[in-house]
Design a protein around this motif. Structure first.
Motif, PDB file in Angstrom:
ATOM      1  N   LEU A  38      12.916   3.861  21.411  1.00 42.40           N
ATOM      2  CA  LEU A  38      11.540   4.914  20.490  1.00 42.40           C
ATOM      3  C   LEU A  38      11.302   4.002  19.448  1.00 42.40           C
ATOM      4  O   LEU A  38       9.902   4.119  19.759  1.00 42.40           O
ATOM      5  CB  LEU A  38      12.676   5.706  20.568  1.00 42.40           C
ATOM      6  CG  LEU A  38      11.842   6.937  21.810  1.00 42.40           C
ATOM      7  CD1 LEU A  38      13.502   7.775  21.338  1.00 42.40           C
ATOM      8  CD2 LEU A  38      11.110   7.135  22.624  1.00 42.40           C
ATOM      9  N   ARG A  39      12.254   3.895  18.733  1.00 41.93           N
ATOM     10  CA  ARG A  39      12.009   2.765  17.424  1.00 41.93           C
ATOM     11  C   ARG A  39      11.526   1.456  17.972  1.00 41.93           C
ATOM     12  O   ARG A  39      10.219   1.309  16.851  1.00 41.93           O
ATOM     13  CB  ARG A  39      12.900   2.311  16.557  1.00 41.93           C
ATOM     14  CG  ARG A  39      13.476   3.826  15.976  1.00 41.93           C
ATOM     15  CD  ARG A  39      15.580   3.377  15.204  1.00 41.93           C
ATOM     16  NE  ARG A  39      15.972   4.784  14.417  1.00 41.93           N
ATOM     17  CZ  ARG A  39      16.898   5.132  14.775  1.00 41.93           C
ATOM     18  NH1 ARG A  39      17.901   4.465  15.006  1.00 41.93           N
ATOM     19  NH2 ARG A  39      17.426   6.510  13.996  1.00 41.93           N
ATOM     20  N   ALA A  40      11.553   1.008  18.612  1.00 46.51           N
ATOM     21  CA  ALA A  40      11.249  -0.180  18.739  1.00 46.51           C
ATOM     22  C   ALA A  40       9.329  -0.247  19.064  1.00 46.51           C
ATOM     23  O   ALA A  40       8.481  -1.026  18.886  1.00 46.51           O
ATOM     24  CB  ALA A  40      11.289  -0.737  19.721  1.00 46.51           C
ATOM     25  N   SER A  41       9.371   0.724  20.440  1.00 47.55           N
ATOM     26  CA  SER A  41       7.575   1.227  20.238  1.00 47.55           C
ATOM     27  C   SER A  41       6.913   2.546  19.853  1.00 47.55           C
ATOM     28  O   SER A  41       6.694   2.842  20.557  1.00 47.55           O
ATOM     29  CB  SER A  41       7.630   1.303  22.108  1.00 47.55           C
ATOM     30  OG  SER A  41       9.179   3.121  22.534  1.00 47.55           O
TER      31      SER A  41
ATOM     32  N   THR B  94       3.858  11.091  20.030  1.00 51.81           N
ATOM     33  CA  THR B  94       3.428  11.354  21.384  1.00 51.81           C
ATOM     34  C   THR B  94       2.942   9.084  22.551  1.00 51.81           C
ATOM     35  O   THR B  94       2.170   8.548  21.955  1.00 51.81           O
ATOM     36  CB  THR B  94       2.307  12.016  21.893  1.00 51.81           C
ATOM     37  OG1 THR B  94       2.183  12.740  21.664  1.00 51.81           O
ATOM     38  CG2 THR B  94       2.423  12.143  23.700  1.00 51.81           C
ATOM     39  N   TRP B  95       4.519   9.340  22.533  1.00 54.05           N
ATOM     40  CA  TRP B  95       3.853   7.537  23.727  1.00 54.05           C
ATOM     41  C   TRP B  95       3.154   7.482  24.175  1.00 54.05           C
ATOM     42  O   TRP B  95       3.620   8.422  25.109  1.00 54.05           O
ATOM     43  CB  TRP B  95       6.226   7.631  23.682  1.00 54.05           C
ATOM     44  CG  TRP B  95       6.361   6.786  22.696  1.00 54.05           C
ATOM     45  CD1 TRP B  95       6.701   5.444  21.647  1.00 54.05           C
ATOM     46  CD2 TRP B  95       7.146   7.360  21.282  1.00 54.05           C
ATOM     47  NE1 TRP B  95       7.726   5.414  20.876  1.00 54.05           N
ATOM     48  CE2 TRP B  95       8.105   6.707  20.510  1.00 54.05           C
ATOM     49  CE3 TRP B  95       6.966   9.018  21.038  1.00 54.05           C
ATOM     50  CZ2 TRP B  95       8.355   7.195  19.628  1.00 54.05           C
ATOM     51  CZ3 TRP B  95       7.920   9.669  20.210  1.00 54.05           C
ATOM     52  CH2 TRP B  95       8.704   8.374  19.325  1.00 54.05           C
ATOM     53  N   PRO B  96       2.979   6.648  25.001  1.00 54.20           N
ATOM     54  CA  PRO B  96       1.902   6.779  25.880  1.00 54.20           C
ATOM     55  C   PRO B  96       2.546   6.708  27.560  1.00 54.20           C
ATOM     56  O   PRO B  96       3.841   5.928  27.669  1.00 54.20           O
ATOM     57  CB  PRO B  96       0.763   4.959  26.048  1.00 54.20           C
ATOM     58  CG  PRO B  96       0.901   5.040  24.497  1.00 54.20           C
ATOM     59  CD  PRO B  96       2.232   5.417  24.104  1.00 54.20           C
TER      60      PRO B  96
ATOM     61  N   VAL C   7       8.868  11.627  34.899  1.00 55.60           N
ATOM     62  CA  VAL C   7       6.890  10.338  34.183  1.00 55.60           C
ATOM     63  C   VAL C   7       8.072   9.206  35.020  1.00 55.60           C
ATOM     64  O   VAL C   7       9.201   8.594  34.959  1.00 55.60           O
ATOM     65  CB  VAL C   7       8.814  10.363  32.499  1.00 55.60           C
ATOM     66  CG1 VAL C   7       7.778   9.150  31.612  1.00 55.60           C
ATOM     67  CG2 VAL C   7       8.414  12.045  31.475  1.00 55.60           C
ATOM     68  N   LEU C   8       6.879   8.678  35.314  1.00 60.13           N
ATOM     69  CA  LEU C   8       6.914   7.166  36.425  1.00 60.13           C
ATOM     70  C   LEU C   8       6.473   6.347  35.319  1.00 60.13           C
ATOM     71  O   LEU C   8       6.915   5.324  36.041  1.00 60.13           O
ATOM     72  CB  LEU C   8       5.581   7.609  37.223  1.00 60.13           C
ATOM     73  CG  LEU C   8       6.217   7.000  38.533  1.00 60.13           C
ATOM     74  CD1 LEU C   8       7.108   7.121  39.148  1.00 60.13           C
ATOM     75  CD2 LEU C   8       4.823   6.623  39.092  1.00 60.13           C
ATOM     76  N   ALA C   9       5.977   6.596  34.499  1.00 61.08           N
ATOM     77  CA  ALA C   9       5.925   4.892  33.615  1.00 61.08           C
ATOM     78  C   ALA C   9       5.507   5.342  32.012  1.00 61.08           C
ATOM     79  O   ALA C   9       5.071   6.335  31.598  1.00 61.08           O
ATOM     80  CB  ALA C   9       4.200   4.250  33.781  1.00 61.08           C
ATOM     81  N   GLY C  10       6.215   4.506  31.594  1.00 63.90           N
ATOM     82  CA  GLY C  10       5.174   4.432  29.807  1.00 63.90           C
ATOM     83  C   GLY C  10       6.000   3.530  29.759  1.00 63.90           C
ATOM     84  O   GLY C  10       6.333   2.200  29.974  1.00 63.90           O
ATOM     85  N   VAL C  11       5.958   3.095  27.857  1.00 63.54           N
ATOM     86  CA  VAL C  11       5.604   2.291  26.910  1.00 63.54           C
ATOM     87  C   VAL C  11       7.605   1.784  26.522  1.00 63.54           C
ATOM     88  O   VAL C  11       7.100   0.901  25.560  1.00 63.54           O
ATOM     89  CB  VAL C  11       4.942   1.899  25.542  1.00 63.54           C
ATOM     90  CG1 VAL C  11       3.299   2.334  26.981  1.00 63.54           C
ATOM     91  CG2 VAL C  11       5.368   3.408  24.511  1.00 63.54           C
ATOM     92  N   VAL C  12       8.144   2.797  26.580  1.00 67.71           N
ATOM     93  CA  VAL C  12       9.324   2.963  26.100  1.00 67.71           C
ATOM     94  C   VAL C  12      10.244   2.593  27.308  1.00 67.71           C
ATOM     95  O   VAL C  12      10.248   3.544  28.218  1.00 67.71           O
ATOM     96  CB  VAL C  12       9.892   3.899  25.377  1.00 67.71           C
ATOM     97  CG1 VAL C  12      10.945   3.810  24.825  1.00 67.71           C
ATOM     98  CG2 VAL C  12       8.463   4.795  24.921  1.00 67.71           C
TER      99      VAL C  12
END
Length: 312
Positions: A127-130, A151-153, A210-215
């Motif tokens: 989470l920090r990296a993103s 809020t992360w995408p 959650v099917l997809a994300g940036v983390v």
């Protein structure tokens, strides 16, 4: 400090408590952890009148490996965390190390009994990296503490279906319950790395996956076993590590820890007040003994130190 309306506060606390209990069960049943509450009453909503709101602590602690886990249950699932620029109230405050986990899950308290979807886990380091990807909201009202949300995408499908693949045009292909094949292309607008949190052919329920994300996901957070050195943790210079170790010692009731627990307590302050053991201003009816007594002393030391008062 602002406060939420009673009804909103009760709902948020109930969702959080139910979600944390579900995460604890999931970690215990699937990944062999032995979780206990690290945050006071993380799995209950009945004694929040004694909770110090400005303090952050992870919700759960595995007494076997020392893993700390923060649970985030929402009625509408998102990878979203509250944040304040006030020192000690940041989204990752309270002793969350890079390897510690955040668990996100959907919780529906309108059902009887309440229902929770499966948790998805992310390491704090991921989470920090993103963090540059996270969208920062406008501050909440003063009545809600003036915090913001990060809020992360991510994408949570609204309907039940089955993940098929990512096609050559970089679209997520999934099959609906009616057999109709659909494609989700909006994730192409996300910058940076993108991840799918599902295996080919895997079914998912609407609104709870959650099917997809940036983390990057922590897909297999298996307990590493009896790998936590409690004696070293009790003597650590880190206050959260010491506090976590005291809590674990109380849960394990291991006689071999009596000596170091006594040492921790006696190095912190004068422990006897008017002939009785005092914990956060409340005197037990009779003086406890053995490991239990030492745990009380160690916990009171943290109260007096001023870092984790009211976190017994």
């Amino acid at each position: 400090m602002g406060f939420k309306e009673d009804a909103d506060f009760a709902r948020f606390v109930s969702v959080g408590a139910i979600g944390t209990a579900a995460v604890a069960d999931h970690l215990r049943g699937r990944y062999d952890h032995q979780p206990i509450e690290l945050e006071r009453y993380a799995m209950s909503n009945k004694v929040w009148q004694t909770k110090v709101k400005r303090l952050r602590l992870p919700d759960l602690l595995c007494v076997r490996c020392g893993l700390r886990v923060e649970s985030r249950a929402k009625s509408k699932l998102k990878i979203m965390l509250s944040h304040s620029d006030t020192p000690g109230r940041e989204w990752d405050a309270g002793g969350m190390r890079d390897e510690d986990l955040f668990a996100f899950l959907m919780a529906d308290i309108k059902q009887d009994p309440p229902y929770c979807g499966p948790p998805v886990y992310f390491a704090t380091g991921a989470l920090r990296a993103s963090i540059t990807q996270a969208k920062r909201s406008a501050p909440k009202a003063a009545s809600e503490g003036s915090e913001v949300t990060l809020t992360w995408p991510s994408w949570v499908p609204a309907k039940r279906g089955r993940f098929v693949r990512v096609d050559d045009e970089d679209r997520i292909v999934f099959e609906g319950e009616d057999g109709k094949v659909q494609r989700y292309w909006h994730w192409r607008n996300w910058t940076g790395p993108r991840f799918v949190y599902s295996k080919r052919g895997e079914f998912f329920q609407g609104d709870e996956k959650v099917l997809a994300g940036v983390v990057e996901q922590e897909s297999n957070p298996v307990c590493s076993g009896e790998s936590w050195d409690l004696v070293a943790a009790l003597r650590s210079s880190d206050v959260v590590e010491r506090f976590a170790a005291v809590k674990a010692a109380g849960a394990l009731q291991h006689p071999g820890l009596i000596g170091v627990l006594s040492e921790v307590g006696e190095n912190g302050l004068a422990l006897i007040v008017h002939g009785g053991v005092v914990l956060g201003g409340a005197r037990p009816r009779k003086s406890p003994s053995g490991v239990g007594r030492c745990v009380l002393l160690g916990t009171f030391w943290f109260h007096r130190e001023g870092h984790l008062r009211d976190a017994g």
